[in-house]
Design a protein around this motif. Structure first.
Motif, PDB file in Angstrom:
ATOM      1  N   ASP A 178       4.812  13.984  -8.155  1.00  0.00           N
ATOM      2  CA  ASP A 178       3.955  13.013  -8.888  1.00  0.00           C
ATOM      3  C   ASP A 178       4.440  11.864  -9.198  1.00  0.00           C
ATOM      4  O   ASP A 178       4.049  10.807  -9.449  1.00  0.00           O
ATOM      5  CB  ASP A 178       3.426  13.801 -10.222  1.00  0.00           C
ATOM      6  N   LYS A 179       5.880  11.730  -9.280  1.00  0.00           N
ATOM      7  CA  LYS A 179       6.623  10.472  -9.563  1.00  0.00           C
ATOM      8  C   LYS A 179       7.107   9.966  -8.075  1.00  0.00           C
ATOM      9  O   LYS A 179       7.752   8.873  -8.062  1.00  0.00           O
ATOM     10  CB  LYS A 179       7.850  11.071 -10.104  1.00  0.00           C
ATOM     11  N   LEU A 180       6.411  10.194  -7.089  1.00  0.00           N
ATOM     12  CA  LEU A 180       6.734   9.808  -5.597  1.00  0.00           C
ATOM     13  C   LEU A 180       5.558   9.102  -4.859  1.00  0.00           C
ATOM     14  O   LEU A 180       4.480   9.536  -5.122  1.00  0.00           O
ATOM     15  CB  LEU A 180       7.196  10.543  -4.597  1.00  0.00           C
ATOM     16  N   VAL A 181       5.631   8.057  -4.164  1.00  0.00           N
ATOM     17  CA  VAL A 181       4.728   7.671  -3.282  1.00  0.00           C
ATOM     18  C   VAL A 181       5.416   7.370  -1.948  1.00  0.00           C
ATOM     19  O   VAL A 181       6.436   7.101  -1.665  1.00  0.00           O
ATOM     20  CB  VAL A 181       4.314   6.223  -3.968  1.00  0.00           C
ATOM     21  N   LEU A 182       4.677   7.237  -0.954  1.00  0.00           N
ATOM     22  CA  LEU A 182       4.910   7.065   0.369  1.00  0.00           C
ATOM     23  C   LEU A 182       4.336   5.577   0.881  1.00  0.00           C
ATOM     24  O   LEU A 182       3.083   5.326   0.672  1.00  0.00           O
ATOM     25  CB  LEU A 182       4.385   7.977   1.216  1.00  0.00           C
ATOM     26  N   PRO A 210       0.606  -1.198  -0.073  1.00  0.00           N
ATOM     27  CA  PRO A 210       0.072  -0.023  -0.166  1.00  0.00           C
ATOM     28  C   PRO A 210       0.751   1.243  -0.074  1.00  0.00           C
ATOM     29  O   PRO A 210       1.987   1.314   0.791  1.00  0.00           O
ATOM     30  CB  PRO A 210      -0.877  -0.209   1.220  1.00  0.00           C
ATOM     31  N   CYS A 211       0.492   2.198  -0.915  1.00  0.00           N
ATOM     32  CA  CYS A 211       0.911   3.569  -0.641  1.00  0.00           C
ATOM     33  C   CYS A 211      -0.089   4.741  -0.993  1.00  0.00           C
ATOM     34  O   CYS A 211      -1.177   4.439  -1.303  1.00  0.00           O
ATOM     35  CB  CYS A 211       2.157   3.576  -1.818  1.00  0.00           C
ATOM     36  N   ILE A 212       0.467   5.987  -0.704  1.00  0.00           N
ATOM     37  CA  ILE A 212      -0.241   7.309  -0.940  1.00  0.00           C
ATOM     38  C   ILE A 212       0.692   8.058  -1.535  1.00  0.00           C
ATOM     39  O   ILE A 212       2.023   8.360  -1.543  1.00  0.00           O
ATOM     40  CB  ILE A 212      -0.880   7.636   0.502  1.00  0.00           C
ATOM     41  N   LYS A 213       0.101   9.024  -2.280  1.00  0.00           N
ATOM     42  CA  LYS A 213       0.778  10.302  -2.959  1.00  0.00           C
ATOM     43  C   LYS A 213       1.198  11.246  -1.992  1.00  0.00           C
ATOM     44  O   LYS A 213       0.249  11.424  -0.956  1.00  0.00           O
ATOM     45  CB  LYS A 213      -0.024  10.796  -3.903  1.00  0.00           C
ATOM     46  N   PRO A 214       2.302  11.903  -1.643  1.00  0.00           N
ATOM     47  CA  PRO A 214       2.511  12.701  -0.740  1.00  0.00           C
ATOM     48  C   PRO A 214       1.768  14.084  -1.289  1.00  0.00           C
ATOM     49  O   PRO A 214       1.561  14.411  -2.616  1.00  0.00           O
ATOM     50  CB  PRO A 214       3.854  13.219  -1.187  1.00  0.00           C
ATOM     51  N   SER A 215       1.161  14.896  -0.318  1.00  0.00           N
ATOM     52  CA  SER A 215       0.473  15.928  -0.526  1.00  0.00           C
ATOM     53  C   SER A 215       1.371  17.294  -0.431  1.00  0.00           C
ATOM     54  O   SER A 215       0.931  18.451  -0.956  1.00  0.00           O
ATOM     55  CB  SER A 215      -0.523  16.028   0.521  1.00  0.00           C
ATOM     56  N   ASP A 216       2.460  17.100   0.198  1.00  0.00           N
ATOM     57  CA  ASP A 216       3.432  18.217   0.193  1.00  0.00           C
ATOM     58  C   ASP A 216       4.368  18.220  -1.007  1.00  0.00           C
ATOM     59  O   ASP A 216       4.577  17.457  -1.545  1.00  0.00           O
ATOM     60  CB  ASP A 216       4.069  18.497   1.614  1.00  0.00           C
ATOM     61  N   SER A 217       5.075  19.435  -1.178  1.00  0.00           N
ATOM     62  CA  SER A 217       6.128  19.831  -2.048  1.00  0.00           C
ATOM     63  C   SER A 217       7.230  18.935  -1.471  1.00  0.00           C
ATOM     64  O   SER A 217       7.500  18.869  -0.373  1.00  0.00           O
ATOM     65  CB  SER A 217       6.241  20.978  -2.215  1.00  0.00           C
ATOM     66  N   VAL A 218       8.220  18.383  -2.135  1.00  0.00           N
ATOM     67  CA  VAL A 218       9.212  17.668  -1.937  1.00  0.00           C
ATOM     68  C   VAL A 218      10.585  18.017  -2.362  1.00  0.00           C
ATOM     69  O   VAL A 218      10.595  18.568  -3.723  1.00  0.00           O
ATOM     70  CB  VAL A 218       9.068  16.195  -2.200  1.00  0.00           C
ATOM     71  N   ARG A 219      11.577  18.265  -1.602  1.00  0.00           N
ATOM     72  CA  ARG A 219      13.099  18.753  -2.065  1.00  0.00           C
ATOM     73  C   ARG A 219      13.936  17.664  -1.779  1.00  0.00           C
ATOM     74  O   ARG A 219      13.701  17.086  -0.765  1.00  0.00           O
ATOM     75  CB  ARG A 219      13.224  19.974  -1.648  1.00  0.00           C
ATOM     76  N   LYS A 220      14.808  17.424  -2.640  1.00  0.00           N
ATOM     77  CA  LYS A 220      16.004  16.576  -2.106  1.00  0.00           C
ATOM     78  C   LYS A 220      17.255  17.526  -1.815  1.00  0.00           C
ATOM     79  O   LYS A 220      17.630  18.433  -2.307  1.00  0.00           O
ATOM     80  CB  LYS A 220      16.380  15.962  -3.412  1.00  0.00           C
ATOM     81  N   LEU A 221      17.781  16.991  -0.771  1.00  0.00           N
ATOM     82  CA  LEU A 221      19.120  17.861  -0.179  1.00  0.00           C
ATOM     83  C   LEU A 221      20.131  17.384  -0.910  1.00  0.00           C
ATOM     84  O   LEU A 221      20.470  16.166  -1.139  1.00  0.00           O
ATOM     85  CB  LEU A 221      19.179  17.501   1.356  1.00  0.00           C
ATOM     86  N   GLN A 222      21.001  18.238  -1.100  1.00  0.00           N
ATOM     87  CA  GLN A 222      22.170  18.266  -1.894  1.00  0.00           C
ATOM     88  C   GLN A 222      23.298  18.125  -1.072  1.00  0.00           C
ATOM     89  O   GLN A 222      23.193  18.660   0.269  1.00  0.00           O
ATOM     90  CB  GLN A 222      22.224  19.312  -2.986  1.00  0.00           C
TER      91      GLN A 222
END
Length: 226
Positions: free
Chosen positions: A153-157, A130-142
């Motif tokens: 839209d390319k991610l799921v939790l 089971p998975c859900i779509k994230p509702s918040d904006s997501v950023r990757k730390l560099q």
């Protein structure tokens, strides 16, 4: 066809800011893990329940069961160093073929409908995650201290229960432990099996922080499905 549920209870109270492990904290007048076991016991599939718990906590759990008159049948198994080893210990107690759900002890709001759906889909596809779509904006730390936006839209939790055909899971858990294994789906994927994602439930929360316990209490009191 035999159905099983391995409830993994290896959490601590560190992020909850308490000395008591999360699965033992009181939630609506009984320990969190009792709600979790009850959800599986009352589900349509009624799986045989296996609880994987640190050896040092076995007697404490038995005392809690006595104190709260908790009599849902379950097998108690000793946990391992990592979640991987704990799941494998639970898996080793199952001698027959069938389907097994692996679930976090601290997801007490899981519904019968989600449990049942994972078993049905695992019967057809070999596994159901089971998975859900994230509702918040997501950023990757560099590495340079900055960050980069990621298309959510390319991610799921990912949630639990993660449910598998036992033959598939047994093959996967013959692998050596790797730090890349973040959940059971990652172990199965590393063994070469495709992962079947299904729709989870946003209220199927994992009790990790104090505010999570308050939300779980609200959801259970108001019979809001997780």
């Amino acid at each position: 066809m035999k159905f099983y549920a391995i409830i993994v209870a290896g959490g601590s109270g560190k992020r909850m800011q308490t000395a008591i492990a999360k699965q033992f904290l009181l939630l609506n007048n009984k320990p969190v893990m009792m709600h979790t076991l009850q959800a599986f016991y009352l589900s349509e599939v009624q799986p045989e329940i296996i609880v994987v718990l640190a050896k040092d906590d076995h007697e404490y759990w038995k005392d809690l069961c006595f104190k709260y008159n908790f009599d849902i049948p379950h097998t108690l198994v000793e946990g391992g160093k990592e979640r991987f080893h704990s799941v494998r210990n639970g898996l080793m107690t199952i001698k027959e073929d069938g389907v097994v759900a692996i679930h976090d002890a601290v997801r007490p709001v899981v519904t019968s409908s989600l449990i049942t759906q994972t078993f049905r889909d695992a019967l057809e596809a070999g596994n159901a995650i089971p998975c859900i779509k994230p509702s918040d904006s997501v950023r990757k730390l560099q590495d340079d201290g900055g960050s980069k936006i990621i298309n959510r839209d390319k991610l799921v939790l990912i949630q639990t229960p993660q449910t598998f055909d036992l033959g598939q899971l047994r093959i996967a858990y013959q692998q050596r432990f790797s730090n890349k294994f973040t959940d059971d789906a990652s172990v199965v994927e590393a063994a070469g099996f495709p992962i079947n994602l299904i729709e989870g439930n946003r209220n199927n929360i994992k009790v990790t922080y104090p505010e999570d316990l308050e939300l779980a209490s609200f959801l259970l009191k108001n019979n809001i499905p997780g």
